[in-house]
Design a protein around this motif. Sequence first.
Motif, PDB file in Angstrom:
ATOM      1  N   SER A   1       6.689  -7.406  -7.809  1.00 48.14           N
ATOM      2  CA  SER A   1       7.545  -7.257  -6.623  1.00 48.14           C
ATOM      3  C   SER A   1       6.827  -7.563  -5.317  1.00 48.14           C
ATOM      4  O   SER A   1       7.473  -7.948  -4.338  1.00 48.14           O
ATOM      5  N   TYR A   2       5.523  -7.378  -5.296  1.00 51.40           N
ATOM      6  CA  TYR A   2       4.797  -7.548  -4.039  1.00 51.40           C
ATOM      7  C   TYR A   2       3.895  -8.770  -4.049  1.00 51.40           C
ATOM      8  O   TYR A   2       3.219  -9.050  -3.058  1.00 51.40           O
ATOM      9  N   GLY A   3       3.853  -9.465  -5.160  1.00 49.95           N
ATOM     10  CA  GLY A   3       3.135 -10.730  -5.212  1.00 49.95           C
ATOM     11  C   GLY A   3       1.633 -10.626  -5.232  1.00 49.95           C
ATOM     12  O   GLY A   3       0.937 -11.593  -4.909  1.00 49.95           O
ATOM     13  N   LEU A   4       1.063  -9.473  -5.597  1.00 48.18           N
ATOM     14  CA  LEU A   4      -0.384  -9.322  -5.624  1.00 48.18           C
ATOM     15  C   LEU A   4      -0.960  -9.904  -6.914  1.00 48.18           C
ATOM     16  O   LEU A   4      -0.334  -9.855  -7.977  1.00 48.18           O
ATOM     17  N   ALA A   5      -2.163 -10.447  -6.796  1.00 47.26           N
ATOM     18  CA  ALA A   5      -2.879 -10.927  -7.979  1.00 47.26           C
ATOM     19  C   ALA A   5      -3.311  -9.723  -8.819  1.00 47.26           C
ATOM     20  O   ALA A   5      -3.438  -8.611  -8.296  1.00 47.26           O
ATOM     21  N   PRO A   6      -3.544  -9.903 -10.126  1.00 45.86           N
ATOM     22  CA  PRO A   6      -3.895  -8.769 -10.989  1.00 45.86           C
ATOM     23  C   PRO A   6      -5.075  -7.948 -10.478  1.00 45.86           C
ATOM     24  O   PRO A   6      -5.021  -6.718 -10.474  1.00 45.86           O
ATOM     25  N   GLN A   7      -6.149  -8.626 -10.052  1.00 47.02           N
ATOM     26  CA  GLN A   7      -7.312  -7.871  -9.597  1.00 47.02           C
ATOM     27  C   GLN A   7      -7.016  -7.136  -8.294  1.00 47.02           C
ATOM     28  O   GLN A   7      -7.426  -5.982  -8.096  1.00 47.02           O
ATOM     29  N   ALA A   8      -6.274  -7.789  -7.397  1.00 48.34           N
ATOM     30  CA  ALA A   8      -5.924  -7.141  -6.136  1.00 48.34           C
ATOM     31  C   ALA A   8      -5.045  -5.921  -6.381  1.00 48.34           C
ATOM     32  O   ALA A   8      -5.197  -4.873  -5.720  1.00 48.34           O
ATOM     33  N   ALA A   9      -4.117  -6.018  -7.330  1.00 50.52           N
ATOM     34  CA  ALA A   9      -3.253  -4.879  -7.657  1.00 50.52           C
ATOM     35  C   ALA A   9      -4.078  -3.734  -8.236  1.00 50.52           C
ATOM     36  O   ALA A   9      -3.882  -2.563  -7.866  1.00 50.52           O
ATOM     37  N   ALA A  10      -5.004  -4.043  -9.122  1.00 51.56           N
ATOM     38  CA  ALA A  10      -5.853  -3.000  -9.718  1.00 51.56           C
ATOM     39  C   ALA A  10      -6.715  -2.329  -8.656  1.00 51.56           C
ATOM     40  O   ALA A  10      -6.883  -1.100  -8.653  1.00 51.56           O
ATOM     41  N   ASP A  11      -7.265  -3.124  -7.741  1.00 47.00           N
ATOM     42  CA  ASP A  11      -8.094  -2.557  -6.669  1.00 47.00           C
ATOM     43  C   ASP A  11      -7.270  -1.645  -5.767  1.00 47.00           C
ATOM     44  O   ASP A  11      -7.760  -0.585  -5.328  1.00 47.00           O
ATOM     45  N   LEU A  12      -6.025  -2.048  -5.480  1.00 43.72           N
ATOM     46  CA  LEU A  12      -5.184  -1.243  -4.610  1.00 43.72           C
ATOM     47  C   LEU A  12      -4.827   0.088  -5.272  1.00 43.72           C
ATOM     48  O   LEU A  12      -4.837   1.140  -4.628  1.00 43.72           O
ATOM     49  N   VAL A  13      -4.546   0.073  -6.567  1.00 36.86           N
ATOM     50  CA  VAL A  13      -4.250   1.311  -7.287  1.00 36.86           C
ATOM     51  C   VAL A  13      -5.467   2.231  -7.277  1.00 36.86           C
ATOM     52  O   VAL A  13      -5.347   3.447  -7.060  1.00 36.86           O
TER      53      VAL A  13
ATOM     54  N   ARG B   1       0.839  -1.203   0.000  1.00 38.03           N
ATOM     55  CA  ARG B   1       0.000   0.000   0.000  1.00 38.03           C
ATOM     56  C   ARG B   1       0.876   1.256   0.000  1.00 38.03           C
ATOM     57  O   ARG B   1       0.563   2.248  -0.667  1.00 38.03           O
ATOM     58  N   ALA B   2       1.975   1.208   0.754  1.00 36.00           N
ATOM     59  CA  ALA B   2       2.869   2.360   0.816  1.00 36.00           C
ATOM     60  C   ALA B   2       3.491   2.642  -0.542  1.00 36.00           C
ATOM     61  O   ALA B   2       3.633   3.803  -0.955  1.00 36.00           O
ATOM     62  N   PHE B   3       3.872   1.586  -1.271  1.00 38.98           N
ATOM     63  CA  PHE B   3       4.422   1.780  -2.607  1.00 38.98           C
ATOM     64  C   PHE B   3       3.378   2.433  -3.509  1.00 38.98           C
ATOM     65  O   PHE B   3       3.675   3.380  -4.243  1.00 38.98           O
ATOM     66  N   ALA B   4       2.150   1.948  -3.461  1.00 33.81           N
ATOM     67  CA  ALA B   4       1.095   2.516  -4.306  1.00 33.81           C
ATOM     68  C   ALA B   4       0.871   3.987  -3.972  1.00 33.81           C
ATOM     69  O   ALA B   4       0.690   4.820  -4.866  1.00 33.81           O
ATOM     70  N   ALA B   5       0.896   4.310  -2.689  1.00 32.60           N
ATOM     71  CA  ALA B   5       0.656   5.687  -2.273  1.00 32.60           C
ATOM     72  C   ALA B   5       1.763   6.623  -2.740  1.00 32.60           C
ATOM     73  O   ALA B   5       1.504   7.744  -3.187  1.00 32.60           O
ATOM     74  N   SER B   6       3.013   6.173  -2.617  1.00 34.32           N
ATOM     75  CA  SER B   6       4.129   7.045  -2.979  1.00 34.32           C
ATOM     76  C   SER B   6       4.327   7.132  -4.483  1.00 34.32           C
ATOM     77  O   SER B   6       4.902   8.099  -4.983  1.00 34.32           O
ATOM     78  N   ALA B   7       3.851   6.140  -5.245  1.00 33.27           N
ATOM     79  CA  ALA B   7       4.051   6.131  -6.698  1.00 33.27           C
ATOM     80  C   ALA B   7       2.887   6.741  -7.455  1.00 33.27           C
ATOM     81  O   ALA B   7       3.028   7.051  -8.649  1.00 33.27           O
TER      82      ALA B   7
END
Length: 851
Positions: free
Chosen positions: A678-690, A656-662
Amino acid sequence: MLPTELRGVRGAGSGGSIEQLREAYRFEGDDGRHYVYLGGFDGYAWARAARKLLASGSLCDDVADGVCRDWSSTVRKSRPVRYPRSIQVYSTAWLHRLVSWLSPNRPLLYTAFLLPLVVSVLSVVPAFAIGYRLCGLLGGWMTALLSTLNPLLLYRTIGGDNDAWNVFFPTLLVWLSVESILAPTRTRAIVHAVLAGALIGPYSASWNGWPFAWAISVVGLLANPVLLSAAAWAGDRQASSAGAALLPVVAFVVVAGVSTSVAGASPSYLDALPLLFDHRLLVSPAIAAASDTLSWPDVYASVGELRSMTLGDVAGWMGGQPYLMVGWLGVVLMLLPRRDWRTFHYAIFLAGVVSYRLLLLASDQSRWFIALVLASTLVAAVVSYAADPREGARRRAAIAIAVWFLAALFLGLGAIRHLLLLALPLAVAVAVAADRLRGWVVGLAAAAAPAARGSMSIAATVLICAALYVPLRPAWAIARDYLPQVHDAWYQVLIGIRDTSPADAGVSVWWDRGYLASYFSERPVTVDGGLLDSPRAYWLARALMAPSERESAGILRWLHCGVAPAPGLDGNDPDHWRRLGSDGRSLSAMGTVNQLVRSDEAEARELLRRLGLDWGAITDLVDVSHCRPDESFLVLSDRMARSPSWQWMATWDFARAFAASAIAGQSAESIAAELQSSYGLAPQAAADLVAAAQAARGAGRLQWFGSAMAGVPSTAWVSCDGSGAARTCPVRARGVNGLELRLDDPGASRLAGPVDWGPPAFARIAAADAVEEKVADANGGWAVLFDPSTNRAAIGSPAYIRSTYVQLMLLDGRYGRLFGQAFAEQALGERVVAWRIDWQALDVGAADSEE
């Protein structure tokens, strides 16, 4: 109106009788008398340094590469002394020698409390002089009174901190700058500028924010020749003195450079200007930039005195909206002539009134916008000087005050601690406004009835003095209701550690009480307010939130060995850190650290061997991660249950910190790809976090986004009503006003309040020999702990309810073996406990029953 922090009785608690309060906030000195504890926590850092100076004659335990280092404040680690020539420390020591000569055996804390009072009294002289030079005797008296009795200044200096110097030195410097501008001869102007430059030296040795006062002085002095040149261009005869007015500026800059070099200023003189544009001054605290070295939580974001404010909040801290409004108008007036205004003078004044009122109503405006709007009015007033240079010297001298006001307001909107700098320019501005009002009233009366001029002057003065009740009332409330944040429970626990442990014992306590713990226990601590740039606070929070005492003790062992796991920080070898990760990245290395803290030494060596580290690297790492700490204590308070800062830090999520700073500089697609690789998130989880990071950025909540904490309020014990399977508990917390607990069916439990929290994740029942966990909704955002023996309940996030903190402070450590209660005291509704960590039991693999 005062802000919430300044209303009523504050401090460690207000329960109990007056006699109980009196006793809880006092300690007995060596002379047999009772003395009140310092109000805050930072004052204990200066008092500790003064005690060291008195005992050894130096603040340095050793000097390495020209750097003064202290070995006694941090467990097994030295650190540079931040202010080895601090005027606060040396003044405390000198004053204590005088106090001890007059009245032997007075405690050092008595002197530490007295010093800010002495400095505040000294500040009266330059404050009066500034007001007197700008608007006469009444103005000088008002400036001295209002600046010294500013409510925020009282609030911060009662605690024994060094804030009084941060008012005294700028006041003195600006006074000398004003005197230089108003001096009748070139020689006197240069002398005043030289004196101001010489004073920068001792100020720079005491606070790294000294460039602020330096810049104000430079701008004030430089405005003199600039405006003289503008007036000359407009045909004013005083143009001949414009070139000579540059000499004081040059003298000030040169002498300030010499004095700061002699004083060993930090930052150095050449680095002073860049500091004025430091991101912590110009933006709100934010998380660190993303990189392979991880985005660590910014501890400063959780510091209350660094939170941003609205213009209305500033008014509340400064003494009320009428006071700030009058002050702003006074700033505009001091840049305009006293009488015989032209049309553009009225337009400027009216623009100042309208712009301020509109800004006050628009609470969502950024401080950059507020500063820009207010600055436009001031710039117009300064530019008007070229068209009408009457009262030239006074108006040129007033520019330093106007710039000071605007800069301090800008910084104060970003962080409360900087608002202290607004006290003096605001007082001067109010004095100017009062003097102008008095002059106008008397002038109108004299025009109507010349014989009544004297009586009207007296009546106007009396009314103005009576009106001072408005800004002085909050100051009286502070002086009347202020209570220390320290009381007997803390004192007795820390004194117990001092009296029963060896000198090399270490203490872990949450960072805001680190100075306090170090002072009274006379033992080094793992983290305090001077180590907020280190990841130590994060790891201490992780230790408190750890789900098992073995993991908690494993983390604390790193800290008590003098190191916090971090790439290239806190004394770690960056190459070793990278090699902890199977892919050479810091995130993977963090996973290895999480395994190391749960492992014994043999398991740790095998884990590192499998990662391919050589014998030397393994030995170096294990010597730190599994060292043999000296006797160690963990000091906790049950009030931490209601504090979100450590829980926010403990639940930090690096993805989450990487997403916030980037999110501000990269595309959503590239961020999502990095989260997957790098963080091992699934595609949908990564999209939701962004998407969540983008929403947080739009709502202005990005600096908190790095934590996975769901915002569930946490509590200590609350007594419940009822028996059997159904209990009603009057929980009072943010968004919660009650708990309906069903022991037979935890999923039917509910939190009452305006927020629908849904069912709990689980309910934990504290039985005699173990904790029984009943799962309700695995995805629930909150959980509950219930103790049948006392019919009490506590709520919080699932991580909090399972945490070592709850195990120790709510369940009294009844199920564990690695933490033993050493000292426990209670005062004013707060319970403080010192836990002795059993390193031997940890080494032989002892663990709590939950593992």
